[in-house]
Write a protein that holds these residues in place. Structure first.
Motif, PDB file in Angstrom:
ATOM      1  N   ILE A  73       0.081  -1.343  -0.439  1.00 29.89           N
ATOM      2  CA  ILE A  73       0.217   0.284  -0.211  1.00 29.89           C
ATOM      3  C   ILE A  73       1.036   1.240   0.001  1.00 29.89           C
ATOM      4  CG2 ILE A  73      -1.795   1.228   1.575  1.00 29.89           C
ATOM      5  CD1 ILE A  73      -2.644  -1.116   0.057  1.00 29.89           C
ATOM      6  N   ASP A  74       0.755   2.692  -0.805  1.00 25.72           N
ATOM      7  CA  ASP A  74       0.985   2.931  -0.696  1.00 25.72           C
ATOM      8  C   ASP A  74       0.994   4.491  -1.137  1.00 25.72           C
ATOM      9  OD1 ASP A  74       0.785   3.275  -3.649  1.00 25.72           O
ATOM     10  OD2 ASP A  74       1.869   2.781  -5.078  1.00 25.72           O
ATOM     11  N   SER A  75      -0.378   4.918  -0.753  1.00 27.00           N
ATOM     12  CA  SER A  75      -0.686   5.706  -0.122  1.00 27.00           C
ATOM     13  C   SER A  75      -2.101   5.569   0.089  1.00 27.00           C
ATOM     14  CB  SER A  75      -1.170   6.395  -1.755  1.00 27.00           C
ATOM     15  OG  SER A  75      -2.435   7.503  -1.881  1.00 27.00           O
ATOM     16  N   HIS A  76      -2.775   6.301   1.070  1.00 30.19           N
ATOM     17  CA  HIS A  76      -3.361   6.238   2.220  1.00 30.19           C
ATOM     18  C   HIS A  76      -4.947   7.392   1.751  1.00 30.19           C
ATOM     19  CE1 HIS A  76      -6.017   6.548   5.806  1.00 30.19           C
ATOM     20  NE2 HIS A  76      -6.497   5.725   5.913  1.00 30.19           N
ATOM     21  N   ILE A  77      -6.001   7.573   1.817  1.00 29.62           N
ATOM     22  CA  ILE A  77      -6.880   8.406   1.937  1.00 29.62           C
ATOM     23  C   ILE A  77      -8.003   7.987   2.660  1.00 29.62           C
ATOM     24  CG2 ILE A  77      -8.754  10.057   0.480  1.00 29.62           C
ATOM     25  CD1 ILE A  77      -6.923   9.351  -2.094  1.00 29.62           C
ATOM     26  N   HIS A  78      -8.301   9.062   3.958  1.00 34.55           N
ATOM     27  CA  HIS A  78      -9.459   8.727   4.983  1.00 34.55           C
ATOM     28  C   HIS A  78     -10.964   9.510   4.366  1.00 34.55           C
ATOM     29  CE1 HIS A  78     -11.373   7.771   8.600  1.00 34.55           C
ATOM     30  NE2 HIS A  78     -11.236   8.968   8.775  1.00 34.55           N
ATOM     31  N   GLY A  79     -12.152   9.241   4.575  1.00 34.38           N
ATOM     32  CA  GLY A  79     -13.112  10.127   5.000  1.00 34.38           C
ATOM     33  C   GLY A  79     -13.342  10.692   6.146  1.00 34.38           C
ATOM     34  N   SER A  80     -13.333  12.023   5.997  1.00 33.20           N
ATOM     35  CA  SER A  80     -14.105  11.878   7.941  1.00 33.20           C
ATOM     36  C   SER A  80     -15.576  12.407   8.155  1.00 33.20           C
ATOM     37  CB  SER A  80     -12.325  12.713   7.945  1.00 33.20           C
ATOM     38  OG  SER A  80     -11.815  12.758   8.876  1.00 33.20           O
ATOM     39  N   SER A 106      -0.896  10.272   2.954  1.00 34.69           N
ATOM     40  CA  SER A 106      -2.144  10.079   3.121  1.00 34.69           C
ATOM     41  C   SER A 106      -2.582  11.434   3.185  1.00 34.69           C
ATOM     42  CB  SER A 106      -2.086   9.515   4.664  1.00 34.69           C
ATOM     43  OG  SER A 106      -1.679  10.526   5.684  1.00 34.69           O
ATOM     44  N   LEU A 107      -3.888  11.197   3.010  1.00 35.60           N
ATOM     45  CA  LEU A 107      -4.762  12.275   2.678  1.00 35.60           C
ATOM     46  C   LEU A 107      -6.082  12.387   3.834  1.00 35.60           C
ATOM     47  CD1 LEU A 107      -4.762  13.638  -1.297  1.00 35.60           C
ATOM     48  CD2 LEU A 107      -3.749  14.553   1.254  1.00 35.60           C
ATOM     49  N   LEU A 138      -8.565   2.774   0.934  1.00 31.56           N
ATOM     50  CA  LEU A 138      -9.835   4.166   1.131  1.00 31.56           C
ATOM     51  C   LEU A 138     -10.260   3.601   2.913  1.00 31.56           C
ATOM     52  CD1 LEU A 138     -11.205   4.487  -2.337  1.00 31.56           C
ATOM     53  CD2 LEU A 138      -9.287   5.435  -1.465  1.00 31.56           C
ATOM     54  N   THR A 139     -10.197   4.885   3.448  1.00 33.37           N
ATOM     55  CA  THR A 139     -11.187   4.191   4.525  1.00 33.37           C
ATOM     56  C   THR A 139     -11.969   5.679   4.835  1.00 33.37           C
ATOM     57  OG1 THR A 139      -9.227   5.113   5.682  1.00 33.37           O
ATOM     58  CG2 THR A 139      -8.966   2.819   5.184  1.00 33.37           C
ATOM     59  N   THR A 140     -13.382   5.420   5.714  1.00 29.93           N
ATOM     60  CA  THR A 140     -14.665   6.180   6.203  1.00 29.93           C
ATOM     61  C   THR A 140     -14.874   5.542   7.421  1.00 29.93           C
ATOM     62  OG1 THR A 140     -16.318   7.777   5.925  1.00 29.93           O
ATOM     63  CG2 THR A 140     -16.191   5.409   5.116  1.00 29.93           C
ATOM     64  N   ALA A 141     -14.903   6.063   8.623  1.00 32.83           N
ATOM     65  CA  ALA A 141     -15.701   5.327   9.603  1.00 32.83           C
ATOM     66  C   ALA A 141     -16.581   6.448  10.476  1.00 32.83           C
ATOM     67  CB  ALA A 141     -14.759   5.111  10.683  1.00 32.83           C
ATOM     68  N   THR A 142     -17.684   6.209  11.151  1.00 27.24           N
ATOM     69  CA  THR A 142     -18.558   7.125  11.776  1.00 27.24           C
ATOM     70  C   THR A 142     -18.558   6.890  12.937  1.00 27.24           C
ATOM     71  OG1 THR A 142     -20.257   6.983  10.674  1.00 27.24           O
ATOM     72  CG2 THR A 142     -19.774   8.427   9.839  1.00 27.24           C
ATOM     73  N   ASN A 143     -18.735   7.662  14.088  1.00 27.89           N
ATOM     74  CA  ASN A 143     -19.592   6.844  15.399  1.00 27.89           C
ATOM     75  C   ASN A 143     -20.721   8.220  15.993  1.00 27.89           C
ATOM     76  OD1 ASN A 143     -20.079   6.124  17.884  1.00 27.89           O
ATOM     77  ND2 ASN A 143     -18.375   5.582  18.663  1.00 27.89           N
ATOM     78  N   PHE A 144     -22.068   7.679  16.113  1.00 32.73           N
ATOM     79  CA  PHE A 144     -22.377   9.023  16.461  1.00 32.73           C
ATOM     80  C   PHE A 144     -23.339   8.514  18.123  1.00 32.73           C
ATOM     81  CE2 PHE A 144     -22.676   9.062  11.501  1.00 32.73           C
ATOM     82  CZ  PHE A 144     -22.739  10.762  11.286  1.00 32.73           C
ATOM     83  N   SER A 145     -22.373   8.155  18.572  1.00 35.24           N
ATOM     84  CA  SER A 145     -22.904   7.350  19.473  1.00 35.24           C
ATOM     85  C   SER A 145     -21.754   8.799  21.076  1.00 35.24           C
ATOM     86  CB  SER A 145     -22.604   6.355  19.780  1.00 35.24           C
ATOM     87  OG  SER A 145     -23.060   5.123  19.520  1.00 35.24           O
TER      88      SER A 145
END
Length: 345
Positions: A73-80, A106-107, A138-145
């Motif tokens: 893996i040579d790049s990481h992009i996260h969706g906040s 990373s971004l 690519l990653t994204t995650a949420t916790n609305f607790s």
């Protein structure tokens, strides 16, 4: 834009405990009835599991399912979306450290519920452009607790906010899904829709204002633009972005086998997207998403992962995916399913 040589190799999903609308203690009778009318059957509640830890779990699954090792893996992009790490800290750095990845670029793409397609569009540029990346995570995650949010009441009843995570490995060599086209845009005339009348200065100490999106949206509808005009405005804009992707893929709406959107009231999807495009309602992949809830930017690829595993999409299918976020931003892509991945067999 037409896309050549970009593929989704694998997907990883992490969903926490499921809570049905019928059994949940949070919604009142009104909200429960409205969710039922919208076809929304439940949501996932992560409790005290941080969003970035869920992102790590989804990423591990995606890498394990991938044809490449973590070291490749040579790049990481996260969706906040919503809270990720303390103010001033960096979510992608935490995720990469927990994974044990290399010291790679990373971004953090902050496009809200449009984050995954924003990340995919960025990854496509990295793979085909001067960066020449080989494998992008690519990653994204949420916790609305949170005591600052009532997931049952604060966002209206056309969507039900959910906790979960999604990861994908994207490359330029091959995978189960080929990205045929992508388009995005920002309808900035609706920017105030999700800002309301809030100050542009740092918070004044009232924590309740940190994520009072429902209140801000209601202010916009009550004082700036009525809902009928608002709906017509963003629908026309979204359809333009989506039509561009269908055309850039060398297709017409009749060629689209399946449609995946964010997890909202099915009636809205049919009225704003399917009917104007002339796509039959039975091509919408929606039932599973209606039980998952709206997990920030993760919805569309969570639904795609499920559809691949269950055979709801088949080799040769052309899948239209689209998502939206504050700004007002809209993204869309056309994917062609090229093979059944080993993790789906």
């Amino acid at each position: 834009m037409q896309v050549n040589g970009v593929y989704i190799d694998s997907l990883g999903v992490h969903l926490s405990e499921w809570v049905s609308v019928a059994d949940a203690e949070g919604p009142g009778d009104y909200e429960r009835g409205e969710f039922t009318a919208a076809g929304l059957t439940g949501t996932h509640v992560a409790g005290d599991t941080p969003a970035v830890d869920m992102a790590v779990l989804a990423a591990r699954s995606a890498v394990e399912r991938s044809a490449v090792d973590l070291s490749a893996i040579d790049s990481h992009i996260h969706g906040s979306v919503y809270y990720q790490v303390p103010e001033g800290a960096y979510a992608p750095g935490y995720i990469l450290r927990e994974l044990g990845a290399g010291h790679i670029p990373s971004l953090d793409v902050q496009q809200g519920c449009d984050g995954v397609l924003g990340a995919l569009e960025t990854a496509a540029g990295q793979i085909t452009g001067v960066a020449r990346r080989q494998n992008v995570l690519l990653t994204t995650a949420t916790n609305f607790s949170s005591p600052l949010i009532n997931r049952w009441r604060d966002f209206g009843t056309s969507s039900l906010y959910s906790d979960g995570a999604l990861a994908a490995v994207v490359n330029g060599r091959g995978g189960f899904a080929e990205v045929r086209s992508m388009n995005s845009g920002t309808l900035h005339s609706l920017e105030q829709w999700h800002r309301g009348q809030e100050s542009l200065l740092p918070p004044d100490g009232n924590p309740r204002k940190y994520f009072n999106v429902g209140e801000r949206s209601q202010y916009f509808v009550d004082n700036v633009m009525g809902f009928a005009e608002l709906f017509e405005t963003f629908t026309k804009f979204d359809l333009g972005v989506i039509n561009d992707s269908i055309i850039d893929a060398g297709m017409t709406a009749a060629d689209i086998s399946k449609v995946i959107t964010i997890n909202v009231d099915k009636r809205m999807i049919e009225h704003a997207l399917l009917r104007p495009l002339g796509i039959p309602a039975d091509r919408l992949i929606w039932e599973y998403g209606a039980s998952v809830g709206h997990a920030g930017g993760a919805d569309i690829l969570i639904s795609l992962e499920h559809a691949v595993r269950t055979g709801e999409v088949q080799v040769g299918d052309h899948v239209l995916v689209t998502s939206q976020g504050p700004g007002w931003v809209c993204s869309s892509a056309v994917l062609t399913i090229r093979e059944q991945p080993t993790w789906a067999k």
